[in-house]
Design a protein around this motif. Structure first.
Motif, PDB file in Angstrom:
ATOM      1  N   ALA A  22      38.094 -59.932   1.455  1.00 40.64           N
ATOM      2  CA  ALA A  22      38.523 -60.734   0.367  1.00 40.64           C
ATOM      3  C   ALA A  22      38.994 -59.938  -0.761  1.00 40.64           C
ATOM      4  N   SER A  23      38.762 -58.631  -0.672  1.00 45.09           N
ATOM      5  CA  SER A  23      39.025 -57.739  -1.707  1.00 45.09           C
ATOM      6  C   SER A  23      38.841 -56.328  -1.366  1.00 45.09           C
ATOM      7  N   GLY A  24      39.388 -55.382  -2.145  1.00 47.07           N
ATOM      8  CA  GLY A  24      39.324 -53.778  -1.867  1.00 47.07           C
ATOM      9  C   GLY A  24      39.893 -53.338  -0.574  1.00 47.07           C
ATOM     10  N   GLY A  74      39.003 -53.835   2.479  1.00 46.30           N
ATOM     11  CA  GLY A  74      39.117 -54.668   3.539  1.00 46.30           C
ATOM     12  C   GLY A  74      40.459 -55.541   3.383  1.00 46.30           C
ATOM     13  N   ARG A  75      40.805 -56.120   2.267  1.00 45.95           N
ATOM     14  CA  ARG A  75      41.916 -56.861   1.911  1.00 45.95           C
ATOM     15  C   ARG A  75      43.173 -55.931   2.044  1.00 45.95           C
ATOM     16  N   SER A  76      43.205 -55.001   1.707  1.00 43.13           N
ATOM     17  CA  SER A  76      44.335 -54.057   1.834  1.00 43.13           C
ATOM     18  C   SER A  76      44.618 -53.642   3.214  1.00 43.13           C
ATOM     19  N   THR A  77      43.540 -53.383   4.102  1.00 42.34           N
ATOM     20  CA  THR A  77      43.585 -53.008   5.551  1.00 42.34           C
ATOM     21  C   THR A  77      44.215 -54.492   6.185  1.00 42.34           C
ATOM     22  N   ALA A  78      43.564 -55.681   5.727  1.00 46.11           N
ATOM     23  CA  ALA A  78      44.201 -56.665   6.325  1.00 46.11           C
ATOM     24  C   ALA A  78      45.636 -56.944   6.349  1.00 46.11           C
ATOM     25  N   LEU A 117      35.720 -44.668   8.952  1.00 44.02           N
ATOM     26  CA  LEU A 117      36.466 -44.336   7.487  1.00 44.02           C
ATOM     27  C   LEU A 117      35.174 -44.085   6.416  1.00 44.02           C
ATOM     28  N   CYS A 118      35.654 -42.845   5.948  1.00 44.25           N
ATOM     29  CA  CYS A 118      34.614 -42.407   4.853  1.00 44.25           C
ATOM     30  C   CYS A 118      35.487 -42.217   3.895  1.00 44.25           C
ATOM     31  N   PRO A 119      35.507 -43.294   2.845  1.00 44.87           N
ATOM     32  CA  PRO A 119      36.372 -43.166   1.661  1.00 44.87           C
ATOM     33  C   PRO A 119      35.412 -42.117   0.416  1.00 44.87           C
ATOM     34  N   GLY A 120      36.308 -41.619  -0.216  1.00 50.19           N
ATOM     35  CA  GLY A 120      35.719 -41.168  -1.494  1.00 50.19           C
ATOM     36  C   GLY A 120      35.991 -42.145  -2.539  1.00 50.19           C
ATOM     37  N   PRO A 121      36.089 -41.740  -3.712  1.00 45.95           N
ATOM     38  CA  PRO A 121      36.317 -42.815  -4.902  1.00 45.95           C
ATOM     39  C   PRO A 121      37.651 -43.741  -4.672  1.00 45.95           C
ATOM     40  N   VAL A 122      37.534 -45.197  -4.731  1.00 46.88           N
ATOM     41  CA  VAL A 122      38.615 -46.138  -4.284  1.00 46.88           C
ATOM     42  C   VAL A 122      38.208 -47.100  -5.364  1.00 46.88           C
ATOM     43  N   ALA A 123      39.172 -47.731  -5.998  1.00 45.45           N
ATOM     44  CA  ALA A 123      39.116 -48.614  -6.952  1.00 45.45           C
ATOM     45  C   ALA A 123      38.820 -50.070  -6.300  1.00 45.45           C
ATOM     46  N   LEU A 151      41.492 -43.681  -5.629  1.00 47.57           N
ATOM     47  CA  LEU A 151      42.680 -44.148  -4.821  1.00 47.57           C
ATOM     48  C   LEU A 151      42.838 -45.580  -4.886  1.00 47.57           C
ATOM     49  N   ASP A 152      43.850 -46.099  -4.941  1.00 47.28           N
ATOM     50  CA  ASP A 152      44.189 -47.395  -4.717  1.00 47.28           C
ATOM     51  C   ASP A 152      43.861 -47.890  -3.399  1.00 47.28           C
ATOM     52  N   PRO A 153      43.237 -48.999  -3.348  1.00 41.98           N
ATOM     53  CA  PRO A 153      42.810 -49.551  -1.901  1.00 41.98           C
ATOM     54  C   PRO A 153      44.071 -49.597  -1.206  1.00 41.98           C
ATOM     55  N   ALA A 154      45.272 -49.660  -1.639  1.00 47.99           N
ATOM     56  CA  ALA A 154      46.527 -50.066  -0.571  1.00 47.99           C
ATOM     57  C   ALA A 154      46.797 -48.712   0.080  1.00 47.99           C
ATOM     58  N   VAL A 155      46.552 -47.816  -0.466  1.00 50.83           N
ATOM     59  CA  VAL A 155      46.644 -46.348   0.379  1.00 50.83           C
ATOM     60  C   VAL A 155      45.699 -46.397   1.346  1.00 50.83           C
TER      61      VAL A 155
END
Length: 279
Positions: free
Chosen positions: A24-26, A28-32, A193-199, A226-230
């Protein structure tokens, strides 16, 4: 058996059915959205049902196919229900992304067992339950891809106030690595997936700090938020390329090499940095 004969590579996402938790957000949403732009059909699963519906509507309005499913990954039957919903909606499951995560904070001697149980149930046991529901299906059909969301916090320690979170994410890395060894020869790809800082809004799940106030330290000043879209685009490409380890920022490799070179010295530097932050 060589990879060209049977491997995890998914050459196209067109008409593939993807189940994404925490969508619904972050991230997950951007990957969707990224998968949908490439033609995938999306099951948008989230405990936030209204948010999941909004994302599904966004995909549908852009010409894609998506359904929203209310999903509380802490429930023992959640993934069986999610699998059934995906099969009813799209007749298949090709991609599973285990993306839900919650945080906590508090000094180790103040974190109650109940808080450990909450974080491990959501962050770790949800992946276990997902595997129980989806692995037999993926193995039987002989193709598919799994994406498990871990964190830089699961790769190295840069704080002590979120031990349940870090422990859960380190476990997700290990589960993913074992799954990769087991599933890749069977035609199923695995990405961790190993994210660093993401908004993202993951901080919204934070309870009040347990015990005295702590200064939350990040993974390093070199890592931009990073922006989640990236990240969504990175995940989509990782699925297509059958990439196992997906860092959101390749600079983390230098940190890991540094630690592996002299782990004792690395911990000493981290301890000194934390002491400086707390002073």
């Amino acid at each position: 058996m060589t990879r060209t004969e049977k491997g995890g590579t998914m050459r196209t996402l067109q008409d593939k059915a993807a189940v994404i938790t925490g969508a619904a957000s972050g991230i997950g949403r951007s990957t969707a959205l990224s998968l949908a732009r490439r033609g995938a059909h999306i099951v948008v699963a989230d405990i936030d049902e209204e948010g999941a519906r909004a994302v599904a509507a966004e995909i549908s309005e852009a010409g894609g196919a998506a359904v929203a499913v209310h999903c509380n990954v802490a429930r023992p039957t959640a993934f069986d229900e999610l699998k059934q919903a995906a099969l009813v909606a799209f007749g298949a499951v090709d991609i599973v992304m285990n993306n839900v995560g919650v945080l906590t904070r508090g000094r180790p001697d103040h974190l109650p067992v109940e808080e450990w149980e909450r974080v491990l149930t959501v962050n770790l046991l949800s992946v276990v339950r997902s595997n129980t529901a989806f692995l037999p299906l993926l193995i039987e059909q002989g193709h598919g891809h799994i994406v498990n969301t871990a964190s830089f916090a699961g790769l190295y320690t840069y704080a002590y106030d979120r031990l349940p979170y870090a422990a859960s994410k380190a476990a997700v890395v290990q589960i993913s690595e074992g799954l990769r060894l087991y599933l890749q020869p069977q035609g199923i790809g695995v990405t961790v997936l190993c994210p660093g800082p993401v908004a993202t809004n993951i901080a919204s799940s934070l309870p009040p700090a347990f015990g005295p106030t702590v200064s939350t330290r990040g993974p390093g000043e070199q890592f931009a938020v990073l922006d989640p879209a990236v990240v969504g685009e990175q995940v989509a490409e990782a699925v297509l390329d059958d990439t196992f380890m997906l860092y959101t920022d390749p600079q983390v490799r230098d940190v890991l090499v540094n630690r592996a070179t002299d782990w004792n010295a690395f911990i000493e530097r981290q301890t000194a940095a934390l002491a400086e932050t707390s002073s």
